[in-house]
Scaffold this motif. Structure first.
Motif, PDB file in Angstrom:
ATOM      1  N   LEU A 196       0.830  -1.240   0.054  1.00 26.11           N
ATOM      2  CA  LEU A 196       0.094   0.108   0.167  1.00 26.11           C
ATOM      3  C   LEU A 196       0.970   1.276  -0.038  1.00 26.11           C
ATOM      4  O   LEU A 196       0.678   2.326  -0.937  1.00 26.11           O
ATOM      5  N   ILE A 197       1.938   1.300   0.842  1.00 23.82           N
ATOM      6  CA  ILE A 197       2.685   2.262   1.027  1.00 23.82           C
ATOM      7  C   ILE A 197       3.404   2.637  -0.364  1.00 23.82           C
ATOM      8  O   ILE A 197       3.657   3.753  -0.858  1.00 23.82           O
ATOM      9  N   ASP A 198       3.789   1.476  -0.770  1.00 24.17           N
ATOM     10  CA  ASP A 198       4.546   1.579  -2.121  1.00 24.17           C
ATOM     11  C   ASP A 198       3.667   2.211  -3.488  1.00 24.17           C
ATOM     12  O   ASP A 198       4.310   3.126  -3.856  1.00 24.17           O
ATOM     13  N   ASP A 199       2.492   1.768  -3.387  1.00 23.85           N
ATOM     14  CA  ASP A 199       1.645   2.381  -4.273  1.00 23.85           C
ATOM     15  C   ASP A 199       1.407   4.064  -4.228  1.00 23.85           C
ATOM     16  O   ASP A 199       1.429   4.521  -4.906  1.00 23.85           O
TER      17      ASP A 199
ATOM     18  N   ASN B  97      13.320  14.463  -7.839  1.00 26.36           N
ATOM     19  CA  ASN B  97      13.662  13.265  -7.275  1.00 26.36           C
ATOM     20  C   ASN B  97      12.826  12.228  -8.183  1.00 26.36           C
ATOM     21  O   ASN B  97      11.756  12.396  -8.500  1.00 26.36           O
ATOM     22  N   ARG B  98      13.466  11.127  -8.056  1.00 27.11           N
ATOM     23  CA  ARG B  98      12.514   9.841  -8.679  1.00 27.11           C
ATOM     24  C   ARG B  98      12.546   8.773  -7.689  1.00 27.11           C
ATOM     25  O   ARG B  98      13.805   8.403  -7.355  1.00 27.11           O
ATOM     26  N   TYR B  99      11.466   8.314  -7.450  1.00 28.78           N
ATOM     27  CA  TYR B  99      11.148   7.242  -6.442  1.00 28.78           C
ATOM     28  C   TYR B  99      11.622   5.957  -6.757  1.00 28.78           C
ATOM     29  O   TYR B  99      11.587   5.527  -8.177  1.00 28.78           O
ATOM     30  N   VAL B 100      12.368   5.228  -6.030  1.00 29.72           N
ATOM     31  CA  VAL B 100      12.951   3.815  -6.611  1.00 29.72           C
ATOM     32  C   VAL B 100      11.760   2.619  -6.181  1.00 29.72           C
ATOM     33  O   VAL B 100      11.213   2.408  -4.957  1.00 29.72           O
ATOM     34  N   PRO B 101      10.993   2.286  -7.129  1.00 29.69           N
ATOM     35  CA  PRO B 101       9.975   1.307  -6.892  1.00 29.69           C
ATOM     36  C   PRO B 101      10.182   0.161  -5.819  1.00 29.69           C
ATOM     37  O   PRO B 101      11.340  -0.394  -5.916  1.00 29.69           O
ATOM     38  N   ASN B 102       9.362  -0.184  -5.034  1.00 31.75           N
ATOM     39  CA  ASN B 102       9.538  -1.301  -4.198  1.00 31.75           C
ATOM     40  C   ASN B 102      10.646  -1.230  -3.353  1.00 31.75           C
ATOM     41  O   ASN B 102      11.021  -2.419  -2.972  1.00 31.75           O
ATOM     42  N   SER B 103      10.939  -0.042  -2.886  1.00 34.73           N
ATOM     43  CA  SER B 103      12.088   0.237  -1.843  1.00 34.73           C
ATOM     44  C   SER B 103      11.404   0.475  -0.435  1.00 34.73           C
ATOM     45  O   SER B 103      12.540   0.731   0.312  1.00 34.73           O
ATOM     46  N   VAL B 104      10.209   0.084  -0.140  1.00 34.91           N
ATOM     47  CA  VAL B 104       9.713   0.572   1.217  1.00 34.91           C
ATOM     48  C   VAL B 104      10.145  -0.427   1.921  1.00 34.91           C
ATOM     49  O   VAL B 104      10.391  -1.629   1.828  1.00 34.91           O
ATOM     50  N   SER B 105      10.561  -0.116   3.434  1.00 36.62           N
ATOM     51  CA  SER B 105      11.055  -1.047   4.128  1.00 36.62           C
ATOM     52  C   SER B 105      10.955  -0.504   5.463  1.00 36.62           C
ATOM     53  O   SER B 105      10.439   0.632   5.727  1.00 36.62           O
ATOM     54  N   GLY B 106      11.150  -1.209   6.555  1.00 36.65           N
ATOM     55  CA  GLY B 106      10.943  -0.977   7.919  1.00 36.65           C
ATOM     56  C   GLY B 106       9.567  -0.333   8.354  1.00 36.65           C
ATOM     57  O   GLY B 106       9.529   0.791   9.035  1.00 36.65           O
ATOM     58  N   VAL B 107       8.378  -0.834   7.979  1.00 34.55           N
ATOM     59  CA  VAL B 107       7.226  -0.399   8.079  1.00 34.55           C
ATOM     60  C   VAL B 107       6.925  -0.620   9.882  1.00 34.55           C
ATOM     61  O   VAL B 107       6.940  -1.500  10.252  1.00 34.55           O
ATOM     62  N   LYS B 108       6.359   0.487  10.255  1.00 36.81           N
ATOM     63  CA  LYS B 108       5.801   0.582  11.646  1.00 36.81           C
ATOM     64  C   LYS B 108       4.538   0.850  11.565  1.00 36.81           C
ATOM     65  O   LYS B 108       3.987   1.831  10.856  1.00 36.81           O
ATOM     66  N   LYS B 109       3.530   0.334  12.253  1.00 38.76           N
ATOM     67  CA  LYS B 109       2.280   0.384  12.129  1.00 38.76           C
ATOM     68  C   LYS B 109       1.658   0.660  13.678  1.00 38.76           C
ATOM     69  O   LYS B 109       2.141  -0.020  14.728  1.00 38.76           O
TER      70      LYS B 109
END
Length: 322
Positions: free
Chosen positions: A228-231, A243-255
Motif C-alpha cells: 500500500l505504501i509503495d503504491d 527526485n525519482r522514487y525507487v519502486p519497491n524500496s519501502v522498508s521498515g514499516v511501523k504500524k
C-alpha cells in the motif's frame, strides 16, 4: 512574459444552457488514474457537499482554467457555434531596476495587453470562470498576505507545484477516458458551471465510490501495508520535480493502531534517486476512519499530501488484504 489571468469580458453565464439530461443515474464518468479523480467524480455527481475546496480557492481557479484550455485544445469539434476565445493578459513593457553594479534588483510590468490564445470555450462555461476569477481578484490582497504569513509556506509552494503537475497530467487523460461529446462530459461541465456560480447541482442518487470508501471504516484483517505504501508513494512521485522514487524500496514499516486494532498511522523508509545519488527518505501516513488521510514526507513533515483516491478505494474494498 505571460501571466495566467483571463481578461474580463461580459460572456453569458445563463444563455444557451448546455443540453444535458438532468435526471437518471445511467451515465458514468471515468476518472480512473486521475490525480483529481475524487473532485471530478463529486462534481459530475453533483455531490458538492463532499468537495473540500471552494470556488474561492486558487486551486479551483487553476483547475477550471486548465479544464477550459484542455477541452478547447482536445475537443474543438465539440464546441458550439457561439464559442468564445479564451483571452489572457500579456506584459508588453517592463520596468527593470538595477543596483550600482548593474545587477537586476526588481522587474515590474508597467503595460499589459489583452490577446487571444487561439483556444475557444463554451460561452456559458467561460462566463462562469470569469465570475470566479473576478471574485478571486477581489481577494488577491488577502490571499497574498495569507501565503506570506503561512508558517508552512515553502511546503505548500512545493505542494502547489505537485498539484499543477498532477492537473496537467489529468488534462491529457480525461478526454481519452471520456469522449468529448459524451453525456458524462456534458453533465460534468454543467455541474462545474453551477459549482462556480454557487448554484444547486444537478444531483445523481448513486453515491460516489470515493464517498463510500471514506465511510467504510477500512478493511478488516491483515493488510499488506508495504505494498500500500509503495503504491501511494509511487503515485505521489509522479508529480515530483527532480527526485525519482525507487519502486519497491519501502522498508521498515511501523504500524500504530487504536484500541480496536485499526491503523492510525504508518511510518516507513523508502529510497529515491536525485542528482545522481540514491538517497533514503521517510514517509508517514495518517488514517481517518480506517482510511489513509494524509501523506507526510520527511523533507516537508508538516505538509499533508492527499492520497490517490483510486488506490484508497481499492484498499477499502480489501484488495490489499494478505
Amino acid at each position: 512574459m505571460i501571466v495566467m489571468f483571463l481578461s474580463s469580458f461580459d460572456y453569458p453565464i445563463e444563455q444557451h444552457p448546455i443540453n444535458i439530461k438532468k435526471s437518471g443515474d445511467s451515465m458514468e464518468l471515468n476518472t480512473e488514474g486521475l490525480y483529481y479523480a475524487e473532485f471530478f467524480d463529486y462534481i459530475f455527481r453533483g455531490h458538492f457537499e463532499n468537495i473540500e475546496m471552494t470556488r474561492e480557492d486558487m486551486e479551483f481557479l487553476s483547475l477550471f482554467s486548465q479544464y477550459l484550455r484542455a477541452f478547447g485544445k482536445h475537443c474543438p469539434q465539440a464546441l458550439p457555434y457561439d464559442k468564445v476565445e479564451i483571452m489572457e493578459d500579456v506584459c508588453v513593457r517592463e520596468r527593470v531596476k538595477t543596483d550600482v553594479f548593474g545587477v537586476e534588483t526588481d522587474r515590474t510590468c508597467v503595460q499589459w495587453e489583452t490577446v487571444g490564445t487561439g483556444i475557444y470555450a463554451r460561452p456559458q462555461l467561460y462566463g462562469a470562470y470569469l465570475t470566479v476569477r473576478d471574485i478571486q481578484n477581489r481577494n488577491a490582497l488577502k490571499t497574498t498576505i495569507e501565503i506570506m504569513t503561512d508558517p508552512n509556506a515553502m511546503g505548500n509552494t512545493v505542494d502547489m507545484a505537485h498539484k499543477a503537475k498532477g492537473l496537467a497530467t489529468d488534462m491529457t487523460m480525461i478526454f481519452n477516458l471520456n469522449p468529448c461529446s459524451s453525456p458524462s462530459i456534458e453533465r460534468l461541465e454543467e455541474n462545474l458551471r453551477l459549482f462556480a456560480l454557487d448554484r444547486p447541482a444537478i444531483r445523481m442518487k448513486e453515491r460516489s465510490k470515493y464517498e463510500k470508501m471514506k465511510n467504510s471504516g477500512g478493511p478488516s484483517g491483515d493488510q499488506d501495508f508495504e505494498r500500500l505504501i509503495d503504491d501511494l508513494v509511487d503515485d505521489q512521485a509522479k508529480t515530483w520535480a527532480f527526485n525519482r522514487y525507487v519502486p519497491n524500496s519501502v522498508s521498515g514499516v511501523k504500524k500504530y493502531t487504536n484500541a480496536r486494532g485499526r491503523p492510525t498511522e504508518l511510518v516507513a523508509n523508502y529510497r529515491y534517486n536525485g542528482f545522481k545519488t540514491n538517497s533514503p527518505g521517510t514517509v508517514r501516513i495518517t488514517f481517518e476512519k480506517g482510511i489513509p488521510k494524509c501523506i507526510y514526507f520527511s523533507d516537508f513533515p508538516n505538509n499533508c499530501k492527499t492520497p490517490n483516491a483510486s488506490i484508497l478505494a481499492s484498499y477499502a474494498k480489501g484488495e490489499y488484504s494478505r
